[in-house]
Motif scaffolding. Structure first.
Motif, short mmCIF file in Angstrom:
data_model
loop_
_atom_site.label_atom_id
_atom_site.label_comp_id
_atom_site.label_asym_id
_atom_site.label_seq_id
_atom_site.Cartn_x
_atom_site.Cartn_y
_atom_site.Cartn_z
N ARG A 138 0.83 -1.21 0.00
CA ARG A 138 0.00 0.00 0.00
C ARG A 138 0.86 1.26 0.00
O ARG A 138 0.57 2.22 -0.70
N SER A 139 1.92 1.24 0.79
CA SER A 139 2.81 2.40 0.85
C SER A 139 3.49 2.64 -0.49
O SER A 139 3.60 3.76 -0.97
N ARG A 140 3.94 1.55 -1.11
CA ARG A 140 4.62 1.68 -2.39
C ARG A 140 3.67 2.24 -3.45
O ARG A 140 4.03 3.11 -4.23
N ARG A 141 2.43 1.75 -3.46
CA ARG A 141 1.44 2.26 -4.41
C ARG A 141 1.18 3.74 -4.18
O ARG A 141 1.09 4.52 -5.12
N ILE A 158 11.76 14.42 -2.69
CA ILE A 158 11.46 13.23 -1.87
C ILE A 158 10.53 13.62 -0.73
O ILE A 158 9.57 12.90 -0.42
N GLU A 159 10.79 14.78 -0.11
CA GLU A 159 9.94 15.23 1.00
C GLU A 159 8.51 15.45 0.53
O GLU A 159 7.56 15.09 1.23
N GLY A 160 8.37 16.05 -0.65
CA GLY A 160 7.03 16.29 -1.18
C GLY A 160 6.31 15.00 -1.51
O GLY A 160 5.11 14.87 -1.25
N TRP A 212 14.49 3.43 -2.45
CA TRP A 212 15.07 4.09 -3.62
C TRP A 212 16.17 5.04 -3.20
O TRP A 212 16.18 5.58 -2.10
N ASN A 213 17.09 5.29 -4.14
CA ASN A 213 18.20 6.20 -3.86
C ASN A 213 17.90 7.65 -4.21
O ASN A 213 18.57 8.55 -3.72
N SER A 214 16.94 7.87 -5.11
CA SER A 214 16.69 9.23 -5.58
C SER A 214 15.26 9.34 -6.09
O SER A 214 14.58 8.34 -6.30
N LYS A 215 14.84 10.58 -6.32
CA LYS A 215 13.49 10.79 -6.87
C LYS A 215 13.40 10.26 -8.30
O LYS A 215 12.34 9.81 -8.74
N ALA A 216 14.52 10.28 -9.02
CA ALA A 216 14.51 9.73 -10.38
C ALA A 216 14.19 8.24 -10.34
O ALA A 216 13.41 7.74 -11.15
#
Length: 216
Positions: A27-30, A50-52, A68-72
């Motif tokens: 659920r969190s991932r979705r 990431i914060e947003g 994940w390592n980054s927003k990308a």
């Protein structure tokens, strides 16, 4: 950035079921996928953080950094998931090009589906945001190509090679160059909005690519 130590889940009282961690994680991932795609469509890639994403998804940012390592990385995985979800809803296997023995019909079918996907608001706004940023952000552009575009392009290569084996196209043609005859014009027209973007257009691209421009 300080890394928080994981906390142990308290043992539930007797008679109460253990929490389903895998379901909660799914659920969190979705929620993170949906938040990331919505934010990049609304605010653009540079202003998406990431914060947003975490705030919109209702999770802690440490949850995102754990996966994940980054927003990308978040956005690219969210796109892959979106494509899989759309394919499942349509009762199709994701990332496949049919092989009915009719190359022109198969290419037209997959390109028509591509038009429909790119015109879908769920795909269009975030796709444009990432594509635009990939032009000026070399690292993102490379990841976008490697993780999203190349897997699809390899499927075109495989389908064209199957057509070569069947004697449907010339054996000396380089499939990687040949696919650009219809994929690249499609991408340009969509990105730059130079003309109508339709099934009729993609059908014509396939006809021109397969049968050429000279009189027959």
């Amino acid at each position: 950035m300080a890394v928080q130590k994981p906390t142990r889940n308290p043992t539930p009282p007797p008679g109460k079921p253990h929490p389903d961690v895998s379901r909660r994680s799914a659920r969190s991932r979705r929620a993170i996928y949906e938040a990331a795609l919505a934010l990049v469509a609304e605010a653009g890639y540079p202003r998406t953080t990431i914060e947003g994403i975490a705030a919109r998804a209702g999770v802690g940012k440490q949850t995102i950094y754990r996966w994940w390592n980054s927003k990308a990385d978040v956005l690219l995985e969210a796109f892959l998931d979106l494509g899989e979800q759309a394919a499942q809803a349509a009762g199709q296997e994701p990332y496949t090009i049919p092989d009915t023995g009719d190359l022109a019909a198969d290419l037209k079918a997959v390109l028509r589906a591509t038009v429909d996907e790119l015109k879908d608001p769920r795909f269009e706004a975030p796709s444009r945001a990432l594509a635009a940023e990939g032009v000026v952000n070399e690292q993102l552009g490379r990841e976008f190509v490697a993780k999203l575009l190349e897997p699809s392009l390899r499927l075109y290569v495989d389908r064209l090679r199957a057509a070569q084996d069947a004697g449907q196209i010339r054996p000396d043609i380089d499939p990687r160059i040949a696919l650009e005859l219809f994929v690249s014009p499609l991408a340009q027209r969509w990105l730059q909005r130079t003309a109508p973007f339709s099934h009729e257009y993609t059908d014509t691209l396939v006809d021109y690519a397969l049968y050429g421009l000279l009189p027959r």
